[in-house]
Design a protein around this motif. Structure first.
Motif, PDB file in Angstrom:
ATOM      1  N   LEU A 113       0.800  -1.229   0.000  1.00  8.48           N
ATOM      2  CA  LEU A 113       0.000   0.000   0.000  1.00  8.48           C
ATOM      3  C   LEU A 113       0.832   1.278   0.000  1.00  8.48           C
ATOM      4  CD1 LEU A 113      -2.736  -0.990   2.617  1.00  8.48           C
ATOM      5  CD2 LEU A 113      -2.956  -0.968   0.122  1.00  8.48           C
ATOM      6  N   THR A 114       2.095   1.182   0.431  1.00  6.57           N
ATOM      7  CA  THR A 114       2.928   2.376   0.527  1.00  6.57           C
ATOM      8  C   THR A 114       4.386   1.989   0.337  1.00  6.57           C
ATOM      9  OG1 THR A 114       3.427   4.323   1.896  1.00  6.57           O
ATOM     10  CG2 THR A 114       3.150   2.220   3.043  1.00  6.57           C
ATOM     11  N   THR A 115       5.278   2.962   0.470  1.00 13.69           N
ATOM     12  CA  THR A 115       6.701   2.705   0.219  1.00 13.69           C
ATOM     13  C   THR A 115       7.342   1.923   1.369  1.00 13.69           C
ATOM     14  OG1 THR A 115       7.450   4.752   1.276  1.00 13.69           O
ATOM     15  CG2 THR A 115       6.845   4.883  -1.055  1.00 13.69           C
ATOM     16  N   VAL A 116       8.473   1.318   1.059  1.00 14.89           N
ATOM     17  CA  VAL A 116       9.221   0.579   2.070  1.00 14.89           C
ATOM     18  C   VAL A 116       9.633   1.508   3.208  1.00 14.89           C
ATOM     19  CG1 VAL A 116      11.337  -0.724   2.522  1.00 14.89           C
ATOM     20  CG2 VAL A 116      10.066  -1.114   0.396  1.00 14.89           C
ATOM     21  N   ALA A 117      10.105   2.703   2.875  1.00 19.38           N
ATOM     22  CA  ALA A 117      10.530   3.657   3.900  1.00 19.38           C
ATOM     23  C   ALA A 117       9.381   4.030   4.819  1.00 19.38           C
ATOM     24  CB  ALA A 117      11.119   4.908   3.248  1.00 19.38           C
ATOM     25  N   ASN A 118       8.202   4.276   4.256  1.00 15.79           N
ATOM     26  CA  ASN A 118       7.046   4.630   5.078  1.00 15.79           C
ATOM     27  C   ASN A 118       6.694   3.527   6.062  1.00 15.79           C
ATOM     28  OD1 ASN A 118       6.891   7.030   3.726  1.00 15.79           O
ATOM     29  ND2 ASN A 118       4.945   6.622   2.729  1.00 15.79           N
ATOM     30  N   VAL A 119       6.700   2.281   5.582  1.00 12.70           N
ATOM     31  CA  VAL A 119       6.364   1.145   6.445  1.00 12.70           C
ATOM     32  C   VAL A 119       7.389   1.003   7.562  1.00 12.70           C
ATOM     33  CG1 VAL A 119       6.109  -1.357   6.544  1.00 12.70           C
ATOM     34  CG2 VAL A 119       5.128  -0.092   4.628  1.00 12.70           C
ATOM     35  N   PHE A 168      18.581  -1.071   7.318  1.00 11.53           N
ATOM     36  CA  PHE A 168      18.901  -2.074   6.306  1.00 11.53           C
ATOM     37  C   PHE A 168      17.831  -2.128   5.209  1.00 11.53           C
ATOM     38  CE2 PHE A 168      21.103  -4.489   9.972  1.00 11.53           C
ATOM     39  CZ  PHE A 168      22.281  -3.785   9.752  1.00 11.53           C
ATOM     40  N   GLY A 169      16.563  -2.074   5.620  1.00 14.08           N
ATOM     41  CA  GLY A 169      15.472  -2.188   4.659  1.00 14.08           C
ATOM     42  C   GLY A 169      15.428  -1.040   3.674  1.00 14.08           C
ATOM     43  N   ILE A 170      15.638   0.184   4.169  1.00 12.48           N
ATOM     44  CA  ILE A 170      15.623   1.358   3.286  1.00 12.48           C
ATOM     45  C   ILE A 170      16.798   1.309   2.311  1.00 12.48           C
ATOM     46  CG2 ILE A 170      15.907   3.865   3.232  1.00 12.48           C
ATOM     47  CD1 ILE A 170      14.264   3.998   5.789  1.00 12.48           C
ATOM     48  N   LEU A 171      17.956   0.904   2.800  1.00 12.38           N
ATOM     49  CA  LEU A 171      19.125   0.810   1.926  1.00 12.38           C
ATOM     50  C   LEU A 171      18.930  -0.248   0.842  1.00 12.38           C
ATOM     51  CD1 LEU A 171      22.070   1.153   4.488  1.00 12.38           C
ATOM     52  CD2 LEU A 171      21.279   2.848   2.824  1.00 12.38           C
ATOM     53  N   LEU A 172      18.373  -1.399   1.213  1.00 15.74           N
ATOM     54  CA  LEU A 172      18.136  -2.451   0.220  1.00 15.74           C
ATOM     55  C   LEU A 172      17.121  -2.013  -0.823  1.00 15.74           C
ATOM     56  CD1 LEU A 172      18.076  -5.687   2.434  1.00 15.74           C
ATOM     57  CD2 LEU A 172      19.789  -5.045   0.734  1.00 15.74           C
ATOM     58  N   GLY A 226       9.413  13.031   9.351  1.00 15.01           N
ATOM     59  CA  GLY A 226       9.035  14.297   8.746  1.00 15.01           C
ATOM     60  C   GLY A 226       9.440  14.398   7.297  1.00 15.01           C
ATOM     61  N   GLY A 227      10.540  13.746   6.935  1.00 16.67           N
ATOM     62  CA  GLY A 227      11.007  13.838   5.565  1.00 16.67           C
ATOM     63  C   GLY A 227      10.424  12.804   4.632  1.00 16.67           C
ATOM     64  N   GLN A 228       9.868  11.700   5.201  1.00 16.87           N
ATOM     65  CA  GLN A 228       9.446  10.597   4.355  1.00 16.87           C
ATOM     66  C   GLN A 228       7.941  10.396   4.282  1.00 16.87           C
ATOM     67  OE1 GLN A 228      11.121   8.145   2.392  1.00 16.87           O
ATOM     68  NE2 GLN A 228      12.601   9.794   2.456  1.00 16.87           N
ATOM     69  N   MET A 229       7.241  10.696   5.363  1.00 15.90           N
ATOM     70  CA  MET A 229       5.842  10.327   5.408  1.00 15.90           C
ATOM     71  C   MET A 229       4.985  11.271   4.572  1.00 15.90           C
ATOM     72  SD  MET A 229       5.898   7.631   7.108  1.00 15.90           S
ATOM     73  CE  MET A 229       4.153   7.377   7.324  1.00 15.90           C
ATOM     74  N   ASP A 230       4.134  10.714   3.769  1.00 16.22           N
ATOM     75  CA  ASP A 230       3.172  11.472   2.970  1.00 16.22           C
ATOM     76  C   ASP A 230       1.795  10.943   3.321  1.00 16.22           C
ATOM     77  OD1 ASP A 230       1.688  12.834   1.174  1.00 16.22           O
ATOM     78  OD2 ASP A 230       2.597  11.964  -0.634  1.00 16.22           O
ATOM     79  N   LEU A 231       1.228  11.478   4.400  1.00 19.71           N
ATOM     80  CA  LEU A 231      -0.022  10.938   4.923  1.00 19.71           C
ATOM     81  C   LEU A 231      -1.187  11.138   3.972  1.00 19.71           C
ATOM     82  CD1 LEU A 231       0.258  11.937   8.687  1.00 19.71           C
ATOM     83  CD2 LEU A 231       0.693   9.727   7.641  1.00 19.71           C
ATOM     84  N   SER A 232      -1.135  12.156   3.125  1.00 17.17           N
ATOM     85  CA  SER A 232      -2.258  12.423   2.234  1.00 17.17           C
ATOM     86  C   SER A 232      -2.459  11.323   1.202  1.00 17.17           C
ATOM     87  CB  SER A 232      -2.042  13.758   1.513  1.00 17.17           C
ATOM     88  OG  SER A 232      -0.861  13.705   0.708  1.00 17.17           O
ATOM     89  N   SER A 233      -1.362  10.685   0.794  1.00 17.62           N
ATOM     90  CA  SER A 233      -1.465   9.649  -0.242  1.00 17.62           C
ATOM     91  C   SER A 233      -1.165   8.253   0.278  1.00 17.62           C
ATOM     92  CB  SER A 233      -0.506   9.971  -1.398  1.00 17.62           C
ATOM     93  OG  SER A 233       0.823  10.017  -0.933  1.00 17.62           O
ATOM     94  N   TRP A 254      16.613   0.973  -1.725  1.00 17.32           N
ATOM     95  CA  TRP A 254      17.291   2.007  -2.515  1.00 17.32           C
ATOM     96  C   TRP A 254      18.134   1.369  -3.611  1.00 17.32           C
ATOM     97  CZ3 TRP A 254      21.201   5.943   0.052  1.00 17.32           C
ATOM     98  CH2 TRP A 254      21.666   6.837  -0.932  1.00 17.32           C
ATOM     99  N   PHE A 255      19.025   0.464  -3.219  1.00 16.74           N
ATOM    100  CA  PHE A 255      19.956  -0.115  -4.185  1.00 16.74           C
ATOM    101  C   PHE A 255      19.341  -1.242  -5.015  1.00 16.74           C
ATOM    102  CE2 PHE A 255      22.868   1.612  -0.892  1.00 16.74           C
ATOM    103  CZ  PHE A 255      23.558   2.504  -1.703  1.00 16.74           C
ATOM    104  N   GLY A 256      18.334  -1.926  -4.446  1.00 22.47           N
ATOM    105  CA  GLY A 256      17.783  -3.076  -5.142  1.00 22.47           C
ATOM    106  C   GLY A 256      16.489  -2.835  -5.882  1.00 22.47           C
ATOM    107  N   ALA A 257      15.801  -1.708  -5.576  1.00 22.87           N
ATOM    108  CA  ALA A 257      14.521  -1.467  -6.236  1.00 22.87           C
ATOM    109  C   ALA A 257      14.338  -0.014  -6.667  1.00 22.87           C
ATOM    110  CB  ALA A 257      13.369  -1.869  -5.303  1.00 22.87           C
ATOM    111  N   GLY A 258      15.340   0.800  -6.472  1.00 21.13           N
ATOM    112  CA  GLY A 258      15.274   2.165  -6.948  1.00 21.13           C
ATOM    113  C   GLY A 258      14.421   3.113  -6.118  1.00 21.13           C
ATOM    114  N   GLU A 259      14.036   2.727  -4.895  1.00 20.02           N
ATOM    115  CA  GLU A 259      13.286   3.624  -4.011  1.00 20.02           C
ATOM    116  C   GLU A 259      14.294   4.493  -3.262  1.00 20.02           C
ATOM    117  OE1 GLU A 259      10.332   1.951  -1.465  1.00 20.02           O
ATOM    118  OE2 GLU A 259       9.214   1.042  -3.111  1.00 20.02           O
ATOM    119  N   VAL A 260      14.620   5.634  -3.836  1.00 19.55           N
ATOM    120  CA  VAL A 260      15.681   6.479  -3.303  1.00 19.55           C
ATOM    121  C   VAL A 260      15.200   7.228  -2.061  1.00 19.55           C
ATOM    122  CG1 VAL A 260      17.292   8.348  -3.815  1.00 19.55           C
ATOM    123  CG2 VAL A 260      16.569   6.777  -5.638  1.00 19.55           C
TER     124      VAL A 260
END
Length: 291
Positions: A92-98, A251-255, A141-148, A257-263
């Motif tokens: 439902l949302t990005t890896v970083a958000n979760v 670890f999850g955010i880095l993976l 504060g930098g990652q969460m986008d509650l509206s979407s 980033w490098f493995g799925a392009g979620e910068v």
């Protein structure tokens, strides 16, 4: 296996590395979505544990399941909630958000451990929680986008709530000297998750490629590390476990980033550095005091 505190810390770090592959792997699925992703991962977790647990504990593991008490069943329900909510949130949302949302676990865990089992939390651990909290807030504060991403965020919030409850149950049973083996509760949680998500997964749409990736997650990302984490919980205090589990965020955010392009943004990198610093300082001070 008898664990010292130092070995338990090292093992929990390894566990978080294994947990962290879920995000990047799900980004490479072809057609499986939502509850079907959860079903297949939980199903293969059940299959894996049916091999792993008897191998280490013999057939007695099944009698432990049949004779499990209240703590065992509560832990199983908590595991099932964690298994299900985590995978659904990733769809439902990005890896970083979760992962950032899950990182509130230390605060919930410390509160429950203090309220229900009377753990006296050392000043160094409270300081580490505060430092980690500052890092999480910066990342939040930098990652969460509650509206979407409000739906995914709310689903992800169920994971730290269930996790904090689970660790408190584990520690409570140990503190009262009950001879309850909660490792099979991981199997119970996977069974509950599989049965609960099966009707919501039909008709299946996963390809053979998807099933293979989800089988990998069932074994390497869930079955093995969850069993190891329960073993660590018998040595480490609940707030320590929750703090170490925060490494999954990094670890999850880095993976992803490098493995799925979620910068990730700059806030993720800055906040992540603060979280890791809090973990390192807490553990180094603890080791020095014990020495």
């Amino acid at each position: 296996m008898k664990l010292t505190h130092s070995r338990a810390v090292f093992l929990m770090i390894l566990v978080t590395m294994m947990w962290s592959i879920a995000g990047v792997v799900t980004r490479h699925l072809e057609s499986a979505r939502s509850f079907e992703v959860t079903f297949w991962r939980s199903f293969f977790t059940v299959v894996s544990l049916l091999v792993i647990l008897p191998f280490f504990q013999g057939r007695a593991v099944f009698s432990k399941i049949r004779n499990g008490g209240l703590a065992f069943w509560l832990s199983g329900v908590c595991w099932s909630m964690m298994f299900t909510a985590f995978m659904v949130a990733l769809t439902l949302t990005t890896v970083a958000n979760v992962l950032v949302t899950m990182a509130v676990s230390p605060f919930i865990t410390a509160l429950l451990a203090r309220a229900f089992i009377g753990h006296k939390i050392p000043a160094r651990t409270w300081l580490a929680i505060a430092m980690a909290g500052a890092g999480i807030a910066w990342m939040y504060g930098g990652q969460m986008d509650l509206s979407s991403h409000i739906g995914g965020t709310l689903v992800a919030l169920m994971v730290p709530l269930a996790s904090a409850s689970n660790w408190t149950v584990v520690q409570h049973s140990r503190a009262h000297g009950k001879n309850v083996d909660l490792v099979p509760a991981v199997l119970l949680g996977a069974v509950i998750s599989t049965l609960a998500t099966l009707p919501l997964s039909l008709p299946f749409s996963a390809t053979a490629h998807d099933v293979g990736l989800l089988a990998l997650l069932g074994l390497v990302q869930l079955a093995i590390p969850c069993v190891l984490s329960v073993m660590c919980a018998g040595v480490l205090k609940a707030p320590e476990v929750a703090l170490l589990a925060l490494l999954e965020v990094i670890f999850g955010i880095l993976l992803a980033w490098f493995g799925a392009g979620e910068v990730p943004g700059a806030s993720v990198l800055t906040g992540g550095a603060l979280v890791i610093g809090a973990l390192v300082v807490n553990e180094l001070i603890g080791w020095r005091q014990r020495a």
